[in-house]
Each structure stands twice: as C-alpha cells, then as structure tokens.
Design a protein around this motif. Structure first.
Motif, PDB file in Angstrom:
ATOM      1  N   SER A 104     -47.227  -0.900 -58.898  1.00  0.00           N
ATOM      2  CA  SER A 104     -46.342   0.204 -59.286  1.00  0.00           C
ATOM      3  C   SER A 104     -47.044   1.138 -60.257  1.00  0.00           C
ATOM      4  O   SER A 104     -46.972   2.356 -60.137  1.00  0.00           O
ATOM      5  CB  SER A 104     -45.068  -0.340 -59.946  1.00  0.00           C
ATOM      6  N   GLN A 106     -45.996   4.485 -57.933  1.00  0.00           N
ATOM      7  CA  GLN A 106     -44.894   4.361 -56.976  1.00  0.00           C
ATOM      8  C   GLN A 106     -44.294   2.962 -57.170  1.00  0.00           C
ATOM      9  O   GLN A 106     -44.980   1.963 -56.965  1.00  0.00           O
ATOM     10  CB  GLN A 106     -45.438   4.517 -55.544  1.00  0.00           C
ATOM     11  N   PRO A 107     -43.030   2.917 -57.577  1.00  0.00           N
ATOM     12  CA  PRO A 107     -42.428   1.591 -57.777  1.00  0.00           C
ATOM     13  C   PRO A 107     -42.407   0.782 -56.482  1.00  0.00           C
ATOM     14  O   PRO A 107     -42.065   1.317 -55.422  1.00  0.00           O
ATOM     15  CB  PRO A 107     -40.995   1.904 -58.238  1.00  0.00           C
ATOM     16  N   PRO A 164     -42.372  -0.480 -50.879  1.00  0.00           N
ATOM     17  CA  PRO A 164     -42.021   0.577 -51.825  1.00  0.00           C
ATOM     18  C   PRO A 164     -40.521   0.567 -52.063  1.00  0.00           C
ATOM     19  O   PRO A 164     -39.743   0.325 -51.135  1.00  0.00           O
ATOM     20  CB  PRO A 164     -42.445   1.867 -51.113  1.00  0.00           C
TER      21      PRO A 164
END
Lengths: 281, 388
Positions: free
Chosen positions: A257, A262-263, A279
């Motif tokens: 992340s 991007q988590p 994602p």
C-alpha cells in the motif's frame, strides 16, 4: 506451494547433497553490490544489492520508475554501474567476453521488434548464434523446436515477425531467448503483452527452467503472478531496495500500500496459501 | 528450417509444472496440429525462390554482358564476340572479318562491362551492409557522406589543377576525400563508445550540406572548363573505363565483399536491435566500424572512377529482400548479382539510347531509381505496414 519455498528449501539442486559440483552451482549466478546508476543528474539506482541463485525464480517488482529495468540492464551488462559491482558466476561482468556472456545469460527485452521481415523460424534460430562453431550446434534444431513449442508459436513458423500481433511477437522473442539455452535468464516484463493463458505459460516455463538448475530473474508488474511463481521477490522503489525475501515476507499489505500509493489487502489463497494482493476498491 | 518444422510437428515434450500437478491443463505446449502442415511448408518456399532468383540473375548477367559486348557504334555479332574472347585468351581462332573488332571489344567494351559489373556489385553490397548494420531501410552509403565527400575531393583536384598523381589524381582525391568524410561522420556521431543511428543520419545531413556548399564554392571559383568537368563527374559515367582502372577497383571490391560475406550471419542479428544483438554476443560497435570502413572502401572505389551513381545501393537490396527475404548471406549474394545486372543494363542504355552520345549513368539510375523506390515504398507500406 513451491512458490513459498525458501531458496535453500525444496529445490532439486540441494537434494543432491554435498556433491561439490552441485554445491558450487549454488553460488549466485548473478550478484550485485551497492549498484548505483545516475543519468543526467537523476539517480536511477542507489546502493542496490541483489543476487540470484541457480534453482530459483527471482522476481523484481516495484512501481513505474522504480529502477527495475535499469537494474536488469546493469545485470545484463548493457549499462555500466556508476558505483558498486556486478558479478556473473563470481567474475566481474566487465571481464566477460560478449560471446561467453551470451552463452551464460539470455535477456528478454520489453522491445520485441524485428527490423526486417525475418520469419519466426529464422528469428528463433538467431538465439543459437552464440553457440556457432561449438559442439552445442548439434542441439540447434532440437532446442529451436522445443522453444517454438513451449512458447506456442510453432504454428507461426513461416510467418514474418512484423506481420504478427504484439503478443505473438513477444512469444517469438521469448522462444529465441529460450533457444539460447543460457543457464541464466533475465526477463523484462515477459507477460506484458500476453493473454491470461500465455502469461501463465511464461511463468510455468520460467519455473521449469529454474527447477532444472537454471537461474531466472523476472521483472513483473502483476504482483499475484510474482506471489504465485517467485521463490524470492525484490521490491524496488525510487532506485532502492525496499524489501527482499520470500513472497510472504515481502508482499505485506502495509508495504505494498505504501510503496505503490494504492491501498491493498493481502489474503492467503484459500487453496494454495500464496498471498493474493487485491486493491481496495 | 525444414527439419525444425518436422521436429515441431513431432511435438516436443513440454516442461513439467511441478507446482501445479492437479491442473487439467498443465503444459504450455501447443497442440496446433491443424496449422502445422501449412507452417511446415512455408519455410521451404524461400530456398526455391532463392534458387530461381540466383539462376535468373546469373543468366541475366551473362546475357546482358553479351548484349553489351555486341551493342555500340560498331555492331558485333555474338559469334564474333565469342571468337574475339577466345583470341584474347590465346586460343587459335581465325581473325575477325572487321579488323577493328578486337580493338573495340578488348580496349573499350570489355573493360567498360567489367567496370560496370564490379561497381554495380560494390554499390549494392554497400547499401545492403549499411541497411543491415543500422537496422534501418533508409541507410544508404550517401547518408554518411561517401558520395558528397568524394565529389568534393574530385572537384578540388579539378579546380586546383592537382596533378601530383598524373591522370589518377582525380580518382585518388575522390577516394581519399570520400573515405575521410565517412570516417569523420561516423566518428563524430559516436559518443561514449556508441553510435546512435539518428545522430549518425543527422550528422550525415550536416556534413552533406557542408560538402554541397563547398562544392558550389569550388564551381564558383573554377573556370568554365572545370565547372563542366565537375558537373559531368557528378553525373557519373563509365565512359573511358580502362583495364588499369579495373585492376585497381576489382581487388578493393573483392576484398570488401569477402569481409561482407564473413560478417553476413552476424548482420542478421542486428535486426534485433543493438541490445538484442549484444545479448547474443555481437560486439555491435566493433562490427559497425568494420562495416563502415568496408562500405567506404567499396563506394569510394566505385565512385572514384565512375562518379556519383545514386540509388543502386538503396533500391537493389530492397528489391532482393522482397524476393528472397532478409537473411543476409543470400541477400548479399543476390544484391551483388542484382547490382551488377542493374548497372550493366543502365550503362548499356546510357551509351546506346542516344546515337553518338553517352548519357550520364548517374542521371539514368536516379531517373529510374527514384520513381521505382517510391513504388517500392508504397507497396511495402500496403503489405507490411511499412518497414519501421
């Protein structure tokens, strides 16, 4: 489950026990210490340590511009490192003659174009060029045929490469690299242009080559492919190594992340246990 | 390749996938049986085509040579040509009916024919080499300044009346200037041990422009006579070819061709790009330097005596590649033959088209070569989406 085996775990080469010939092959096929690359004031690589050993698939991952291809270029001997050192089978890469190097390592680039209308068969046969004039030439036809079949391009044999689709061209390039029969493979995004089945094919081939004692370094963008097929993963970001180790150790939700901005969540695959990176959407 | 295709249809055992023994589709192998027979027959087409092409070119070459020997202000029958050939080789054959036959053939037509053959071969081979080593279909010896440099050398020796080597002065000046210009373009476009093709082409443009201006200056400085001489030298002609010239050009061309053929298999690898070739063990820059020198020698040898003959080096390799494909061993051989045929035919037209006049051959090759190249471009674009 081999995907999570540590480098000294379930590999066939170690099963052979203390045989000195086999044990010596466990020395890194490729090693780099403190590699730095600076171009026009931009630091592309900074103090990168890396090694790849016979019997393993070593994946290089990281966001765009992390320096994956640059590192691969340094390992291939294409660009000199401004600082640090690179050894191929224990010898400084600069001391290798190009032809010797070509018999030791094969490189698949991201660019698969062929400038003149050579046929698929002719291009794959080019992979045998480093062995010209050696007894290994006797294997040319067998290795070319095997590479054509492995990469599923045998049916394109007489077609000219410029007339093929991008994915087909990529597979032809891979076939040429496989036909080179070098014990170390450097693959730069080999799955980029490929459909689902051929992506899996490429990594199955990579794994099969590693299991027969070869060394495979592969740049991948698909983290799930890396998780499923790599024995070791090195995560690069901003030209530095962020983490290196088994897929389980490297691919943590928090780290991915943060590095990718991007988590994601990482869950174990219900059947194989390999990390699955999803994602958050 | 045909045996490879046999092996392929035998379906080599695919690598096992130890990680996924439970999968239904474990192998990356392709069955691909329906397409296999078609694929197997496809590679065989090229050898047949090549055989037809080589036979055709050889027959055409001999035919045009004979035709060229027969044609001219003094028409000579093929039988007379044959007899004269035998007489020249010391065979006891009755003397010719027309007493000047032997003189016309042996001191005018035969040397001219042989010069056309070696110069055509040299130009076409040089074009093939350039295209191969820069993996660029537009690379042509003219790009790196061979012709313009040679023209400058020739013009300087004409205008300044250099005669330190007697009648050979113009040729030697052209040869030397062409060689020096080529090496200058090549070396100045190298940086950090590498040559970038675009830089090379742009350097060539700059140098060609400079050489063109210098040439214009020389023509401005020269008197009417030397101006005319420069113009005609630039237009190119095989008029006045002699055995002594052939004796100089032929060894240079043969030496260049020998090196070219030794490099032929390596040249194929350049089509994978610089890095691709390097990964297969090719010393890209080393081969390029050798090739550039060979090209300069081939073209300078040709240009020194015949003046500037454009388009042979560009068109012939393309044409031959369309027929037998890009594999360089065959392509070089075909280009050598094709270049010889083309230049010989062009020269035959040049000296027979207009009675009592010798057209400049460079004018002729450009006049035909330009539109032909245009057609070739259009056709290739349609069929393969261009060369790039």
């Amino acid at each position: 489950m081999t995907a999570q085996a540590s480098a000294s775990g379930a590999l066939p080469v170690t099963d052979a026990g203390p045989d000195p010939a086999l044990a010596s092959t466990l020395a890194p096929a490729l090693a780099a210490q403190g590699v730095g690359v600076v171009i026009d004031g931009a630091t592309l690589l900074d103090g990168v340590d890396f090694d790849a050993r016979p019997g393993e698939v070593h994946a290089l991952i990281g966001p765009n511009g992390a320096g994956k291809s640059t590192l691969l270029g340094v390992l291939a001997g294409d660009r000199p490192a401004a600082s640090g050192s690179v050894q191929v089978e224990g010898r400084p890469i600069g001391s290798w003659r190009l032809r010797e190097l070509a018999r030791t390592r094969a490189v698949l680039l991201q660019q698969h174009d062929v400038f003149f209308p050579f046929t698929v068969g002719e291009v794959v046969a080019m992979g045998r060029a480093p062995w010209r004039g050696t007894s290994a030439e006797d294997d040319d036809e067998r290795l070319i045929a095997a590479a054509l079949v492995q990469t599923d391009v045998a049916h394109l044999l007489g077609r000219t490469v410029p007339s093929l689709s991008g994915g087909e061209r990529a597979r032809v390039a891979l076939a040429r690299v496989l036909a080179q029969a070098a014990p170390t493979l450097l693959l730069d995004e080999p799955t980029a242009a490929l459909d689902l089945r051929h992506q899996e094919d490429v990594l199955r081939i990579a794994r099969a080559r590693s299991r027969s004692g070869d060394t495979v370094v592969v740049v991948l963008h698909d983290l799930n492919l890396a998780a499923a097929y790599a024995d070791r993963i090195t995560l690069l970001a901003g030209g530095r190594v962020v983490a290196s180790g088994s897929p389980d150790a490297v691919l943590t939700g928090e780290r991915i992340s943060e590095v990718y901005g991007q988590p994601v969540e990482v869950i174990p695959h219900p059947r194989t246990g390999a990390p699955l990176i999803l994602p958050l959407r | 390749m045909s045996r490879v295709s046999d092996l392929v249809t035998d379906a080599v055992t695919p690598p096992s996938s130890p990680a996924s023994p439970s999968r239904a589709e474990p192998s990356p192998a392709a069955p691909a049986s329906p397409a296999a027979p078609a694929a197997a027959s496809a590679p065989r087409r090229r050898p047949t085509r090549a055989a037809i092409l080589f036979a055709g070119l050889a027959v055409t070459l001999v035919g045009v040579m004979l035709l060229a020997a027969c044609s001219g202000q003094l028409p000579i029958s093929p039988g007379e040509v044959w007899n004269s050939l035998l007489r020249g080789l010391g065979v006891d054959v009755p003397a010719a009916a027309v007493p000047t036959t032997d003189a016309a053939l042996w001191s005018i037509r035969f040397p001219r024919i042989m010069m056309a053959v070696v110069i055509g071969a040299a130009l076409a081979a040089a074009g093939t080499l350039m295209q191969a080593v820069f993996a660029n279909p537009l690379a042509e010896p003219g790009v790196v300044g061979v012709s313009s440099g040679a023209a400058l050398g020739a013009a300087a020796s004409i205008v300044f009346g250099w005669a330190f080597l007697g009648e050979w002065t113009i040729a030697v000046a052209a040869f030397a200037a062409g060689l020096v210009t080529t090496l200058f373009v090549y070396l100045s476009s190298r940086s950090g041990g590498k040559t970038e093709v675009v830089t090379l082409v742009l350097t060539g443009i700059a140098v060609n422009a400079f050489a063109g201006a210098a040439l214009a200056l020389l023509m401005f400085l020269g008197d009417a006579g030397s101006r005319e001489q420069i113009v005609f030298w630039q237009l190119g002609s095989l008029n006045g070819s002699r055995w002594q010239q052939f004796a100089v050009v032929a060894p240079l061309v043969v030496a260049g061709l020998v090196v070219a053929f030794l490099l032929a298999r390596t040249l194929d690898l350049f089509s994978l790009g610089e890095r691709g070739a390097r990964h297969l063990g090719v010393n890209v820059e080393g081969v390029r330097i050798v090739v550039v020198v060979v090209v300069a020698v081939l073209v300078c040898a040709a240009v020194a005596f015949a003046g500037i003959i454009a388009f042979v080096g560009l068109v012939v390799p393309h044409l031959m590649r369309m027929i037998i494909g890009p594999v360089h061993r065959g392509l070089l051989a075909a280009s050598v033959l094709g270049g010889a045929v083309l230049l010989l035919a062009a020269d035959l037209v040049a000296r027979t088209a207009v009675p009592m006049a010798d057209l400049p051959i460079g004018l002729l090759t450009s006049l035909i070569g330009g539109p032909f190249f245009f057609w070739l471009l259009r056709r290739t674009r349609r069929r393969a989406g261009g060369w790039a």
